[in-house]
Design a protein around this motif. Structure first.
Motif, PDB file in Angstrom:
ATOM      1  N   THR A 118      37.505  30.991  42.641  1.00 55.90           N
ATOM      2  CA  THR A 118      36.731  32.040  41.969  1.00 55.90           C
ATOM      3  C   THR A 118      36.565  33.170  42.983  1.00 55.90           C
ATOM      4  OG1 THR A 118      34.526  31.352  42.729  1.00 55.90           O
ATOM      5  CG2 THR A 118      35.432  30.221  40.780  1.00 55.90           C
ATOM      6  N   GLY A 119      35.907  34.221  42.565  1.00 60.77           N
ATOM      7  CA  GLY A 119      35.691  35.352  43.466  1.00 60.77           C
ATOM      8  C   GLY A 119      34.429  35.244  44.293  1.00 60.77           C
ATOM      9  N   GLN A 120      33.714  34.120  44.214  1.00 57.19           N
ATOM     10  CA  GLN A 120      32.394  33.997  44.837  1.00 57.19           C
ATOM     11  C   GLN A 120      32.427  34.209  46.352  1.00 57.19           C
ATOM     12  OE1 GLN A 120      30.619  30.130  44.297  1.00 57.19           O
ATOM     13  NE2 GLN A 120      28.972  30.518  45.747  1.00 57.19           N
ATOM     14  N   GLY A 153      48.140  39.756  46.468  1.00 55.03           N
ATOM     15  CA  GLY A 153      46.934  39.177  47.033  1.00 55.03           C
ATOM     16  C   GLY A 153      45.729  40.010  46.646  1.00 55.03           C
ATOM     17  N   CYS A 154      45.668  40.409  45.382  1.00 54.22           N
ATOM     18  CA  CYS A 154      44.664  41.372  44.914  1.00 54.22           C
ATOM     19  C   CYS A 154      43.262  40.786  44.828  1.00 54.22           C
ATOM     20  CB  CYS A 154      45.065  41.938  43.559  1.00 54.22           C
ATOM     21  SG  CYS A 154      44.999  40.740  42.204  1.00 54.22           S
ATOM     22  N   GLY A 155      43.138  39.454  44.918  1.00 50.73           N
ATOM     23  CA  GLY A 155      41.809  38.852  44.876  1.00 50.73           C
ATOM     24  C   GLY A 155      41.073  39.149  43.586  1.00 50.73           C
ATOM     25  N   ASN A 156      39.840  39.653  43.730  1.00 52.19           N
ATOM     26  CA  ASN A 156      39.013  39.909  42.551  1.00 52.19           C
ATOM     27  C   ASN A 156      39.298  41.250  41.879  1.00 52.19           C
ATOM     28  OD1 ASN A 156      37.878  41.610  44.462  1.00 52.19           O
ATOM     29  ND2 ASN A 156      35.994  40.419  44.675  1.00 52.19           N
ATOM     30  N   GLY A 157      40.339  41.950  42.331  1.00 49.08           N
ATOM     31  CA  GLY A 157      40.783  43.156  41.633  1.00 49.08           C
ATOM     32  C   GLY A 157      40.021  44.417  41.952  1.00 49.08           C
ATOM     33  N   THR A 173      39.945  37.718  34.516  1.00 48.38           N
ATOM     34  CA  THR A 173      40.405  38.454  33.327  1.00 48.38           C
ATOM     35  C   THR A 173      41.037  39.794  33.691  1.00 48.38           C
ATOM     36  OG1 THR A 173      38.185  39.399  33.055  1.00 48.38           O
ATOM     37  CG2 THR A 173      38.662  37.361  31.865  1.00 48.38           C
ATOM     38  N   ILE A 174      41.578  39.921  34.914  1.00 49.56           N
ATOM     39  CA  ILE A 174      42.232  41.176  35.300  1.00 49.56           C
ATOM     40  C   ILE A 174      43.460  41.378  34.420  1.00 49.56           C
ATOM     41  CG2 ILE A 174      43.330  42.455  37.160  1.00 49.56           C
ATOM     42  CD1 ILE A 174      41.815  40.692  39.134  1.00 49.56           C
ATOM     43  N   PRO A 175      43.523  42.444  33.638  1.00 47.12           N
ATOM     44  CA  PRO A 175      44.667  42.646  32.739  1.00 47.12           C
ATOM     45  C   PRO A 175      45.979  42.743  33.499  1.00 47.12           C
ATOM     46  CG  PRO A 175      42.857  44.128  32.171  1.00 47.12           C
ATOM     47  CD  PRO A 175      42.506  43.506  33.492  1.00 47.12           C
ATOM     48  N   GLY A 176      46.998  42.062  32.992  1.00 48.72           N
ATOM     49  CA  GLY A 176      48.335  42.167  33.542  1.00 48.72           C
ATOM     50  C   GLY A 176      48.558  41.422  34.841  1.00 48.72           C
ATOM     51  N   ALA A 177      47.620  40.555  35.245  1.00 49.91           N
ATOM     52  CA  ALA A 177      47.733  39.859  36.519  1.00 49.91           C
ATOM     53  C   ALA A 177      48.815  38.791  36.473  1.00 49.91           C
ATOM     54  CB  ALA A 177      46.394  39.239  36.899  1.00 49.91           C
ATOM     55  N   VAL A 178      49.472  38.596  37.620  1.00 48.22           N
ATOM     56  CA  VAL A 178      50.568  37.634  37.759  1.00 48.22           C
ATOM     57  C   VAL A 178      50.258  36.698  38.921  1.00 48.22           C
ATOM     58  CG1 VAL A 178      53.026  37.365  38.272  1.00 48.22           C
ATOM     59  CG2 VAL A 178      52.250  39.287  36.864  1.00 48.22           C
TER      60      VAL A 178
END
Length: 275
Positions: free
Chosen positions: A24-26, A63-67, A94-99
């Protein structure tokens, strides 16, 4: 100067990274939040936006993490196609378009990107040379890679705090060094590693001092390393408790607890883009 931390294999363990560390992003958010108390404040997404002024087309944040950077780019540069990528499905949320992918083998065609970001993540990569080759491969001629990391002297006060608290818990003068993520890819080492692919590398140093008048931001930062607790050679939770007591003592004595920071961004011209 902070002692070099051992290059613990857990820092590059993909299973651990995609679950305990960044499931998670915590924990990432806890580390990011400490910089609210830094002077000067550096608008890191803003620095990236400025560096991408002349870029067109597709930009991948690997490696965008939490966007955090993805959101800012999409807001300020709607003309760009921003591709979020990370090894952990959970942190992408829920980052749109994430891979979900690994920087060591990017599912991107040669020369397809105007720019690629690798921000505070190359220290998690087992084969850094391969990762850097991939960053260069996917760039169009004249494209840029923006990479970030910390200096080997960054936040030395936190390392000293940890070793003191660990020593208190173990009943010895100074405990073992904690896992230091950026030790595998420091600001000092990065130009040589990136230079195997990129001929033109410009470093943007980002120094500052964090000053807190309550312990919680510092303790949350230390606690965010819980994924590596088993590798630190000390009871993790007990050390966190003792660290809090030491920070509280410092604040009562000096009015604040201070941490000296030195991070940086490296802006790299694509392999065939020298002008």
């Amino acid at each position: 100067m902070t002692a070099h931390a051992p290059h613990d294999q857990s820092v590059t363990d993909r299973s651990l990274l995609s679950t305990k560390a960044y499931g998670t992003g915590q924990h990432l958010a806890a580390r990011q939040s400490l910089y609210q108390w830094q002077t000067p404040r550096h608008d890191l997404p803003g620095v990236v936006v400025d560096e991408l002024t002349g870029v067109r087309g597709v930009v991948a944040d690997v490696g965008c993490g939490n966007g955090k950077f993805v959101a800012r780019l999409r807001e300020e540069r709607p003309d760009l196609t921003v591709l979020p990528m990370d090894v952990s499905r959970g942190i992408l949320g829920t980052i749109p378009g994430a891979v979900v992918t690994d920087v060591q083998q990017l599912p991107i065609a040669d020369g397809a990107l105007g720019a690629v970001l690798a921000l505070h993540m190359l220290y998690h990569v087992e084969d850094q040379a391969q990762a850097v080759r991939e960053l260069g491969r996917v760039l169009e001629p004249g494209g840029i890679a923006i990479v970030s990391t910390n200096s080997r002297i960054d936040k030395g006060e936190l390392e000293h705090l940890w070793r003191q608290a660990a020593g208190d818990v173990l009943g010895i003068p100074e405990g073992p060094t904690r896992v230091q993520l950026s030790a595998r890819f420091t600001l000092e080492d990065a130009p040589a590693i990136l230079g195997a692919v990129f001929a033109d590398i410009r470093t943007i140093p980002l120094p500052g001092v964090i000053e807190v008048t309550e312990a919680e931001p510092v303790i949350a930062h230390l606690a965010s390393y819980e994924a590596w607790a088993d590798t630190m050679g000390v009871p993790f939770k007990e050390t966190i408790v003792r660290a809090r007591e030491r920070v509280d003592e410092a604040i009562r004595a000096e009015g604040a607890f201070r941490v000296t920071c030195l991070g940086g961004m490296l802006v790299c011209q694509g392999p065939d883009g020298a002008k």
